[in-house]
Design a protein around this motif. Structure first.
Motif, PDB file in Angstrom:
ATOM      1  N   ILE A  46      48.534  41.680  40.612  1.00 70.02           N
ATOM      2  CA  ILE A  46      47.979  43.028  40.426  1.00 70.02           C
ATOM      3  C   ILE A  46      48.880  43.839  39.494  1.00 70.02           C
ATOM      4  N   ALA A  47      50.191  43.731  39.674  1.00 66.92           N
ATOM      5  CA  ALA A  47      51.117  44.457  38.802  1.00 66.92           C
ATOM      6  C   ALA A  47      51.013  43.963  37.363  1.00 66.92           C
ATOM      7  N   LEU A  48      50.965  42.650  37.172  1.00 68.23           N
ATOM      8  CA  LEU A  48      50.836  42.112  35.813  1.00 68.23           C
ATOM      9  C   LEU A  48      49.536  42.580  35.176  1.00 68.23           C
ATOM     10  N   HIS A  49      48.461  42.569  35.948  1.00 72.06           N
ATOM     11  CA  HIS A  49      47.169  43.008  35.422  1.00 72.06           C
ATOM     12  C   HIS A  49      47.239  44.478  34.992  1.00 72.06           C
ATOM     13  N   THR A  50      47.911  45.274  35.780  1.00 69.73           N
ATOM     14  CA  THR A  50      48.020  46.706  35.482  1.00 69.73           C
ATOM     15  C   THR A  50      48.894  46.954  34.259  1.00 69.73           C
ATOM     16  N   ARG A 106      52.655  37.587  30.387  1.00 68.43           N
ATOM     17  CA  ARG A 106      51.294  37.636  29.833  1.00 68.43           C
ATOM     18  C   ARG A 106      50.614  36.267  29.970  1.00 68.43           C
ATOM     19  N   ALA A 107      51.384  35.206  29.722  1.00 66.86           N
ATOM     20  CA  ALA A 107      50.829  33.850  29.809  1.00 66.86           C
ATOM     21  C   ALA A 107      50.429  33.504  31.242  1.00 66.86           C
ATOM     22  N   VAL A 108      51.271  33.853  32.221  1.00 63.54           N
ATOM     23  CA  VAL A 108      50.927  33.527  33.611  1.00 63.54           C
ATOM     24  C   VAL A 108      49.758  34.389  34.088  1.00 63.54           C
ATOM     25  N   HIS A 109      49.670  35.635  33.617  1.00 68.57           N
ATOM     26  CA  HIS A 109      48.516  36.472  33.949  1.00 68.57           C
ATOM     27  C   HIS A 109      47.245  35.842  33.406  1.00 68.57           C
ATOM     28  N   ASP A 110      47.273  35.426  32.145  1.00 66.91           N
ATOM     29  CA  ASP A 110      46.098  34.797  31.531  1.00 66.91           C
ATOM     30  C   ASP A 110      45.707  33.524  32.281  1.00 66.91           C
ATOM     31  N   GLU A 111      46.697  32.748  32.695  1.00 68.04           N
ATOM     32  CA  GLU A 111      46.432  31.515  33.450  1.00 68.04           C
ATOM     33  C   GLU A 111      45.743  31.842  34.779  1.00 68.04           C
ATOM     34  N   ALA A 112      46.207  32.875  35.460  1.00 65.15           N
ATOM     35  CA  ALA A 112      45.609  33.274  36.737  1.00 65.15           C
ATOM     36  C   ALA A 112      44.177  33.760  36.541  1.00 65.15           C
ATOM     37  N   VAL A 113      43.940  34.521  35.482  1.00 67.36           N
ATOM     38  CA  VAL A 113      42.583  35.009  35.201  1.00 67.36           C
ATOM     39  C   VAL A 113      41.645  33.836  34.935  1.00 67.36           C
ATOM     40  N   ARG A 114      42.136  32.844  34.206  1.00 67.55           N
ATOM     41  CA  ARG A 114      41.309  31.650  33.935  1.00 67.55           C
ATOM     42  C   ARG A 114      41.025  30.847  35.205  1.00 67.55           C
TER      43      ARG A 114
END
Length: 144
Positions: A46-50, A106-114
């Protein structure tokens, strides 16, 4: 005391609240397992997304994530140790720090979103499902 071994009644008879609670628990359990493999917690995601749109002071980040400053401090400590965020002095106010995503964050956030659509059996990409959730959350939040 005798423990009943009777089968659980048909889920179609469950009250809506029970259905929502069961769905939330199942999604949370799946998220915890997937995020743990990425070195993240749900709070960290949630923090990374924000932070994806730019750096924020800790207090603003905590408010946007709807957690206390103390909770955000612990979350940011874990994210910093993992190399997902950095905290630097705010050039406009030396009393506070700005938190920003690193490339790794950013990369781990993108991985989680995928990963999300698979966790939800494809429902994460279903616009009608998402619209219904947003409507439910908006209606329930209006009473706050």
């Amino acid at each position: 005391m005798t423990v009943s071994t009777a089968p659980e009644p048909d889920r179609s008879t469950w009250p809506t609240g029970r259905l929502l609670a069961a769905a939330a628990r199942l999604v949370e359990q799946r998220w915890v397992a997937v995020l743990d493999g990425m070195g993240l917690t749900h709070a960290g995601l949630i923090a990374l997304h924000t932070l994806r749109d730019g750096p924020l002071p800790q207090r603003t980040l905590a408010q946007r994530c709807q957690v206390t400053d103390q909770t955000m401090s612990r979350t940011l400590g874990r994210l910093t140790r993992a190399g997902f965020v950095t905290r630097t002095a705010d050039p406009t106010d030396g009393r506070r720090h700005l938190t920003r995503l690193t490339e790794r964050g950013r990369a781990v956030h993108d991985e989680a979103v995928r990963a999300e659509p698979a966790l939800l059996g494809g429902l994460g990409d279903d616009e009608a499902f998402r619209a219904g959730l947003l409507d439910l959350i908006t209606r329930l939040s209006a009473g706050d």
